[in-house]
Scaffold this motif. Structure first.
Motif, PDB file in Angstrom:
ATOM      1  N   UNK A  64       0.825  -1.211   0.000  1.00 34.98           N
ATOM      2  CA  UNK A  64       0.000   0.000   0.000  1.00 34.98           C
ATOM      3  C   UNK A  64       0.857   1.259   0.000  1.00 34.98           C
ATOM      4  N   UNK A  65       1.902   1.285   0.796  1.00 37.04           N
ATOM      5  CA  UNK A  65       2.773   2.460   0.879  1.00 37.04           C
ATOM      6  C   UNK A  65       3.469   2.704  -0.464  1.00 37.04           C
ATOM      7  N   UNK A  66       3.942   1.640  -1.082  1.00 35.63           N
ATOM      8  CA  UNK A  66       4.667   1.811  -2.356  1.00 35.63           C
ATOM      9  C   UNK A  66       3.724   2.301  -3.459  1.00 35.63           C
ATOM     10  N   UNK A  67       2.473   1.948  -3.408  1.00 34.66           N
ATOM     11  CA  UNK A  67       1.522   2.399  -4.425  1.00 34.66           C
ATOM     12  C   UNK A  67       1.087   3.850  -4.204  1.00 34.66           C
ATOM     13  N   UNK A  68       1.137   4.332  -2.989  1.00 36.54           N
ATOM     14  CA  UNK A  68       0.770   5.723  -2.695  1.00 36.54           C
ATOM     15  C   UNK A  68       1.793   6.680  -3.281  1.00 36.54           C
TER      16      UNK A  68
END
Length: 70
Positions: A64-68
């Motif tokens: 999730x963090x990498x996609x944000x």
């Protein structure tokens, strides 16, 4: 004579049955001891499932963090 022959046969059958019963009992004991070595303890399973859940949660969070950032 026939009666004596039958008694000997019965004694032989009883001895075979007893030997077979002892063999089965020893086999059951051996299988039980082997099963103890193959099945993990409940505490170990609980720790493993918690570790697995932690790794899954961390992987999901990192995804999730990498996609944000995009």
């Amino acid at each position: 004579m026939a009666m004596e022959s039958n008694l000997l046969k019965d004694a032989g059958v009883d001895e075979v049955n007893q030997d077979f019963s002892e063999y089965v009992a020893n086999l059951q004991l051996h299988m039980t001891l082997q099963a103890r070595n193959l099945v993990p303890t409940l505490k170990q399973t609980l720790v493993d499932s918690r570790q697995q859940l932690l790794h899954q949660t961390q992987a999901h969070f990192e995804k999730l963090v990498s996609r944000q950032g995009l």
